[in-house]
Scaffold this motif. Structure first.
Motif, short mmCIF file in Angstrom:
data_model
loop_
_atom_site.label_atom_id
_atom_site.label_comp_id
_atom_site.label_asym_id
_atom_site.label_seq_id
_atom_site.Cartn_x
_atom_site.Cartn_y
_atom_site.Cartn_z
N TYR A 68 0.84 -1.21 0.00
CA TYR A 68 0.00 0.00 0.00
C TYR A 68 0.87 1.26 0.00
O TYR A 68 0.60 2.23 -0.71
CB TYR A 68 -0.90 -0.03 1.23
CG TYR A 68 -1.90 1.10 1.30
CD1 TYR A 68 -2.99 1.14 0.44
CD2 TYR A 68 -1.75 2.13 2.22
CE1 TYR A 68 -3.91 2.17 0.49
CE2 TYR A 68 -2.66 3.17 2.29
CZ TYR A 68 -3.74 3.19 1.41
OH TYR A 68 -4.64 4.22 1.46
N THR A 69 1.95 1.21 0.77
CA THR A 69 2.86 2.36 0.84
C THR A 69 3.49 2.63 -0.52
O THR A 69 3.56 3.79 -0.97
CB THR A 69 3.96 2.09 1.90
OG1 THR A 69 3.33 1.79 3.13
CG2 THR A 69 4.88 3.29 2.06
N SER A 201 -2.03 5.13 11.50
CA SER A 201 -1.95 4.92 10.05
C SER A 201 -0.54 4.99 9.48
O SER A 201 -0.34 4.74 8.29
CB SER A 201 -2.84 5.94 9.33
OG SER A 201 -2.37 7.25 9.56
N SER A 202 0.43 5.33 10.30
CA SER A 202 1.81 5.31 9.79
C SER A 202 2.75 4.87 10.91
O SER A 202 2.48 5.10 12.09
CB SER A 202 2.21 6.69 9.28
OG SER A 202 2.09 7.65 10.31
N GLY A 208 14.37 1.20 9.74
CA GLY A 208 14.46 2.65 9.59
C GLY A 208 13.61 3.19 8.46
O GLY A 208 13.74 4.35 8.09
N GLY A 209 12.74 2.34 7.90
CA GLY A 209 11.85 2.80 6.82
C GLY A 209 10.56 3.36 7.39
O GLY A 209 10.44 3.61 8.60
N PHE A 210 9.60 3.56 6.50
CA PHE A 210 8.31 4.16 6.89
C PHE A 210 7.22 3.49 6.07
O PHE A 210 7.39 3.29 4.86
CB PHE A 210 8.36 5.67 6.58
CG PHE A 210 7.03 6.34 6.64
CD1 PHE A 210 6.57 6.87 7.84
CD2 PHE A 210 6.23 6.43 5.51
CE1 PHE A 210 5.33 7.49 7.90
CE2 PHE A 210 4.99 7.05 5.58
CZ PHE A 210 4.55 7.58 6.77
N VAL A 211 6.14 3.12 6.74
CA VAL A 211 5.00 2.55 5.99
C VAL A 211 3.69 3.17 6.44
O VAL A 211 3.57 3.65 7.57
CB VAL A 211 4.88 1.00 6.17
CG1 VAL A 211 5.97 0.26 5.42
CG2 VAL A 211 4.82 0.61 7.64
N TYR A 212 2.72 3.17 5.51
CA TYR A 212 1.34 3.49 5.86
C TYR A 212 0.71 2.19 6.35
O TYR A 212 0.55 1.25 5.57
CB TYR A 212 0.60 4.08 4.66
CG TYR A 212 1.13 5.44 4.29
CD1 TYR A 212 0.82 6.55 5.09
CD2 TYR A 212 1.96 5.63 3.20
CE1 TYR A 212 1.32 7.80 4.78
CE2 TYR A 212 2.46 6.88 2.89
CZ TYR A 212 2.13 7.96 3.68
OH TYR A 212 2.63 9.20 3.39
N SER A 213 0.42 2.13 7.62
CA SER A 213 0.09 0.85 8.25
C SER A 213 -1.41 0.63 8.43
O SER A 213 -1.80 -0.40 8.97
CB SER A 213 0.79 0.77 9.61
OG SER A 213 0.56 1.96 10.35
N CYS A 214 -2.23 1.55 8.03
CA CYS A 214 -3.68 1.33 8.15
C CYS A 214 -4.39 1.90 6.92
O CYS A 214 -4.12 3.03 6.51
CB CYS A 214 -4.21 2.00 9.42
SG CYS A 214 -5.99 1.73 9.67
#
Ligand code: SF4
Ligand code: SF4
Length: 239
Positions: A68-69, A201-202, A208-214
């Motif tokens: 999704y990210t 939601s993030s 060390g990464g970043f995701v949109y989690s919701c």
């Protein structure tokens, strides 16, 4: 002076990769909050062009937030490139044309509420450009693509015929699925409490990464693949 039509803009937007394109006249922003009217961004603005590109719906099938990210990032890139290119082409024709970022940066940030607002609310502009209506999850719902659209926009001094407004209801009657499913209780049916949503939601990943989690409010919505009519509406449409 050069003239250009709404149809020409929509045709070119499609050639560049947009899945839909609508036009809002300036009069449709009469109720915009102070400081967020298009003329606060471009004084000469006469029309707002809204571009939309669709998510691959299969993205929602994956439990991985990485999928999704990735798609969200690519859509931001796609819409920004699209509005950037169309603005350049409008300028070549002699118009002023200002592309609006499809995501960051925020122009306004309220630290106390963790609440950000962009240079122009693209989803509210999309409603004014006839691309759909907002659901209780505050996402745009389009009759063809449901809530699986990402938005971009251009402010221009070209006077364009506005697109017809959407004449359908976004939400199924009595539906509250997104309100009850939101793990952060961030939705109240008309707004989103950003500070609550952000915490869920993030997130950062171990590397060390970043995701949109919701994306529950997008995924759980029965309208996410296009408009489903209520029984009443179906009966009416079938005559
Ligand atoms: S993204 Fe998640 S946390 Fe945010 S409003 Fe939607 S369901 Fe709630
Ligand atoms: S889940 Fe139901 S209430 Fe929420 S936006 Fe979709 S149709 Fe509307």
């Amino acid at each position: 002076m050069t003239t250009i039509t709404t149809e020409t803009i929509q045709l070119r937007a499609g050639e560049l990769g947009a899945d839909c394109c609508g036009i809002a006249s300036l009069e449709r922003f009469n109720d915009a909050p102070a400081g967020f009217h298009p003329t606060a961004v471009l004084k000469s603005c006469k029309s707002v062009i809204i571009l939309a590109a669709r998510f691959p719906v299969s993205t929602l099938l994956s439990p991985s937030p990485a999928a999704y990210t990735f798609v969200r990032h690519r859509l931001v890139d796609k819409l920004d490139s699209l509005s950037f290119q169309l603005a350049l082409e409008l300028e070549l024709l002699g118009f002023q044309a200002l592309p609006i970022p499809s995501s960051d940066p925020y122009d306004c940030w309220d630290d106390s509420r963790s609440h950000g607002q962009g240079i122009l609310s693209l989803k509210h502009a999309a409603v004014r450009a006839g691309l759909g209506q907002l659901g209780k999850n505050t996402l745009l719902i389009n009759h063809q693509w449901g809530n699986m659209l990402w938005l971009g926009g251009i402010l221009t001094d070209a006077k364009l015929a506005p697109s017809p407004l959407a004449d359908y209801q976004a939400c199924l009657p009595e539906c509250r699925l997104c309100l009850t499913a939101c793990p952060a209780k961030a939705l109240d049916g008309t707004t989103i409490i950003q500070s609550k949503c952000r915490g869920t939601s993030s997130k950062s990943t171990p590397g060390g990464g970043f995701v949109y989690s919701c994306n529950i409010c997008r995924k759980i919505c029965p309208q996410h693949q296009g408009l489903k009519q209520s029984k009443h509406e179906n009966n009416r449409l079938q005559g």
